[in-house]
Design an enzyme around this catalytic site. Structure first.
Site, PDB file in Angstrom:
ATOM      1  N   ALA A 294       0.830  -1.211   0.000  1.00 13.09           N
ATOM      2  CA  ALA A 294       0.000   0.000   0.000  1.00 13.09           C
ATOM      3  C   ALA A 294       0.858   1.251   0.000  1.00 13.09           C
ATOM      4  O   ALA A 294       1.209   1.772  -1.053  1.00 13.09           O
ATOM      5  CB  ALA A 294      -0.929  -0.022   1.220  1.00 13.09           C
ATOM      6  N   ARG A 295       1.213   1.743   1.174  1.00  8.01           N
ATOM      7  CA  ARG A 295       2.023   2.950   1.322  1.00  8.01           C
ATOM      8  C   ARG A 295       3.104   2.687   2.367  1.00  8.01           C
ATOM      9  O   ARG A 295       2.812   2.201   3.456  1.00  8.01           O
ATOM     10  CB  ARG A 295       1.160   4.147   1.751  1.00  8.01           C
ATOM     11  CG  ARG A 295       0.167   4.611   0.694  1.00  8.01           C
ATOM     12  CD  ARG A 295       0.890   5.245  -0.485  1.00  8.01           C
ATOM     13  NE  ARG A 295      -0.026   5.767  -1.489  1.00  8.01           N
ATOM     14  CZ  ARG A 295      -0.445   5.086  -2.541  1.00  8.01           C
ATOM     15  NH1 ARG A 295      -0.049   3.840  -2.731  1.00  8.01           N
ATOM     16  NH2 ARG A 295      -1.256   5.640  -3.421  1.00  8.01           N
ATOM     17  N   GLU A 324      11.439   6.468  -1.278  1.00 16.87           N
ATOM     18  CA  GLU A 324      11.618   5.644  -2.481  1.00 16.87           C
ATOM     19  C   GLU A 324      12.447   6.388  -3.516  1.00 16.87           C
ATOM     20  O   GLU A 324      12.103   7.525  -3.860  1.00 16.87           O
ATOM     21  CB  GLU A 324      10.251   5.259  -3.063  1.00 16.87           C
ATOM     22  CG  GLU A 324       9.469   4.335  -2.140  1.00 16.87           C
ATOM     23  CD  GLU A 324       8.189   3.802  -2.768  1.00 16.87           C
ATOM     24  OE1 GLU A 324       7.847   4.215  -3.901  1.00 16.87           O
ATOM     25  OE2 GLU A 324       7.527   2.966  -2.138  1.00 16.87           O
ATOM     26  N   HIS A 343       8.437  -1.336  -5.636  1.00 20.45           N
ATOM     27  CA  HIS A 343       7.132  -0.741  -5.937  1.00 20.45           C
ATOM     28  C   HIS A 343       6.601  -1.260  -7.277  1.00 20.45           C
ATOM     29  O   HIS A 343       6.346  -0.493  -8.212  1.00 20.45           O
ATOM     30  CB  HIS A 343       7.219   0.784  -5.957  1.00 20.45           C
ATOM     31  CG  HIS A 343       5.906   1.435  -5.623  1.00 20.45           C
ATOM     32  ND1 HIS A 343       5.814   2.609  -4.938  1.00 20.45           N
ATOM     33  CD2 HIS A 343       4.617   1.066  -5.874  1.00 20.45           C
ATOM     34  CE1 HIS A 343       4.545   2.948  -4.780  1.00 20.45           C
ATOM     35  NE2 HIS A 343       3.804   2.021  -5.349  1.00 20.45           N
TER      36      HIS A 343
END
Length: 610
Positions: A294-295, A324, A343
């Site tokens: 998700a995050r 990131e 990701h």
């Protein structure tokens, strides 16, 4: 220290108007299952606002085909769809100058993440550009403010990567449980070590899905097929939808304490930021395994490293990170019990193609004058309406943002919203749609990190959250030159974080006005009359009225390098309960907030930010 005491509220003559908010007439390409319909009382209306301005959102052409500039590569199917409707110019890798030179000849622009659509681009378009389509979810590369000022709709494609993200979550779950990455690496290095990579079975294990939205529900479906027992926590999920998928809803603490595996699908908001810290990991079953697609920011990475080292968390599989890309020496990335991917949640051929088709359909619809369910900004509204209601729009959003921060995150979420507009004007002279949209924006935008909420999509987002919205208009004595005397927002059937914000009816209640000099003011919290500015951030305290409390709070904030903009005290009887509102310019540290809570005679407090 001078105390700001509130003037009494004027007497009001109540005139409740029956109004009804009909659900949106459009349909998303991949609708969420079992969305509840809005039930409120406002006349049916389009979500498409018209304007006499030449820059209003309207069909791009009346005869000739519009021109669509595709600035980054799309799939063939999406291009074929566009060519049925428009002249398509595929010009990739344009410099900023080249883009500005072309854009005045185009009605629509489609980009991915590599093209910056700046104010210069919108100004160079000279009013012709009607829609910008972002093939993906994030819109950081598009200047939304400039787009709105130019009357240009911005749409994105947030739904087509749902299955890809869910599949990646399951892939990480299986890879982690069976030690696939480590065993693959060992064998390619010449080591045949079967006993070292013994895994665990998923059958009959409990998976807690935290965040039961689009991706979370798809993960739950797949986990059920693997023989797992799936529980979920999401204050906005309905029992009906959960049961239809074979999932049992639970509280947050119940879910994390029962789970053998935890799959995170939470938006990154002020409430969820670093939600998974030492305290949260301490409530989990020893040996739990965690997946996050998700995050990254919902996990405190240092806390997860400690939990891994202590054996509380046996393994983690992560596709997202606080920063990131993460630093090469990131301890979490390098941990031997952690699987990582860069990701890749949406990175499948099929998802990329589906995103391209979704954005092509959204752009075509926008050029036809239709409203997209994935719009992320607002079209132009009448300049006269905007000029008059602008300060009240700011007030409405802030009241919504304040109200939602008074709701306990441990409760069942917001379901019932009542909005009361007080005005001396005739009902037909006040159109509250924009104000309602701004209240919804304030209420819901802090709860979602995947999309913006605005006057284009606010009713759609409210529909997704299952809100029941009731609007009332109250007649008040005053000048008709002023469109509104006050706006009141009440949240029913919720658990509050600050009991003094509850009305006698048990609702969270906040009321505000715009002062003569155009400043947004908070004038009522619960049943307590206040008169404070909604600029900056607020600390609301309920205290026992005793000497020295205000001074102690001031010292604590000063020691924490937090600047106080005002301090207001509301009390009834001396030395009994009082409510204090403190305006602060900065967000206090957690240590500073804890120190406020430890002050003698402070019974409860809450920090809210705008």
């Amino acid at each position: 220290m001078a105390l700001l005491l509130s003037p009494p509220l004027p007497s009001l003559h109540h005139l409740t108007l029956t109004t009804s908010l009909s659900p949106p007439s459009f349909k998303p390409l991949n609708p969420l299952p079992s969305l509840r319909r809005l039930s409120s009382k406002l006349p049916a209306h389009p979500l498409h606002f018209s304007s006499s301005s030449s820059s209003s959102f309207a069909p791009a052409t009346t005869g000739a085909k519009p021109t669509v500039l595709v600035a980054e590569k799309l799939g063939d199917a999406a291009l074929a769809l566009l060519r049925q409707f428009a002249n398509v110019d595929c010009s990739y890798n344009l410099s900023s100058e080249e883009l500005c030179a072309k854009i005045s000849l185009c009605d629509a622009l489609i980009v991915r993440s590599g093209t910056k659509v700046t104010r210069d681009v919108f100004e160079a378009a000279k009013g012709r550009l009607k829609v910008v389509g972002r093939a993906g979810v994030g819109i950081d590369n598009v200047d939304l403010q400039s787009a709105t000022e130019s009357g240009c709709l911005v749409v994105n494609a947030p739904t087509s990567n749902t299955i890809a993200a869910a599949e990646h979550g399951i892939a990480l779950l299986l890879s982690m449980a069976r030690n696939i990455p480590a065993s693959n690496s060992a064998l390619k290095s010449g080591d045949w070590r079967r006993t070292q990579f013994v895994g665990v079975s998923l059958t009959n294990k409990t998976l807690a899905v935290l965040g039961f939205g689009k991706v979370g529900s798809e993960v739950a479906r797949r986990a059920n097929a693997l023989g797992m027992r799936v529980i979920a926590h999401d204050p906005y999920a309905s029992d009906e939808r959960a049961h239809a998928i074979g999932v049992q809803l639970a509280s947050f603490d119940e879910a994390i304490s029962m789970a053998d595996f935890v799959s995170l699908h939470l938006p990154l908001t002020p409430v969820t930021k670093r939600l998974f810290d030492d305290e949260t990991f301490g409530k989990m079953k020893r040996g739990v395994r965690i997946v996050n697609v998700a995050r990254g920011g919902v996990i405190d990475e240092d806390s997860l490293v400690r939990a891994l080292d202590d054996g509380i968390v046996a393994q983690a599989a992560l596709d997202v990170f606080e920063e990131e890309p993460p630093q090469r020496d990131n301890k979490l990335v390098q941990h031997q019990n952690v699987i990582v991917t860069p990701h890749l949640g949406a990175s499948t051929t099929e998802a990329q193609e589906a995103v391209a088709i979704e954005i092509a359909e959204a752009v075509i619809g926008a050029l036809n004058g239709d409203l997209s369910a994935t719009a992320v900004n607002a079209p132009m509204v009448s300049p006269q309406v905007l000029a008059e209601l602008s300060p009240y729009m700011k007030l409405a959003e802030k009241l919504g943002r304040l109200a939602v921060q008074l709701v306990s995150p441990a409760g069942t979420g917001i379901k019932k919203v009542k909005i009361i507009y007080s005005s001396s004007r005739d009902p037909g002279d006040l159109d509250p749609r924009i104000l309602r949209s701004m209240i919804i924006k304030g209420l819901l935008e802090p709860l979602t990190s995947t999309s913006s909420v605005n006057i284009v999509n606010s009713d759609y987002v409210a529909n997704q959250f299952g809100l029941q919205i009731t609007e009332e208009r109250v007649f008040s004595e005053g000048s008709e030159e002023i469109p509104l005397d006050s706006i009141e927002v009440c949240l029913g059937n919720v658990e509050g974080r600050f009991s003094s914000a509850l009305s006698d009816a048990g609702e969270i209640r906040v009321l505000g006005r715009v002062s003569k000099d155009g400043v947004e003011k908070l004038t009522l919290v619960g049943e307590s009359e206040v008169n404070v500015s909604l600029e900056g951030n607020l600390i609301l305290c309920r205290q026992v009225d005793r000497p020295g409390v205000i001074a102690r709070i001031g010292r604590i904030l000063g020691d924490g390098d937090v600047n106080v903009s005002f301090m207001s005290l509301v009390r009834g009887v001396r030395r009994e309960t009082a409510v204090m509102v403190v305006g602060v310019d900065e967000r206090p540290s957690e240590e500073t907030l804890r120190a406020i809570g430890d002050v003698e005679f402070i019974e409860e407090f809450v920090f809210v930010e705008f």
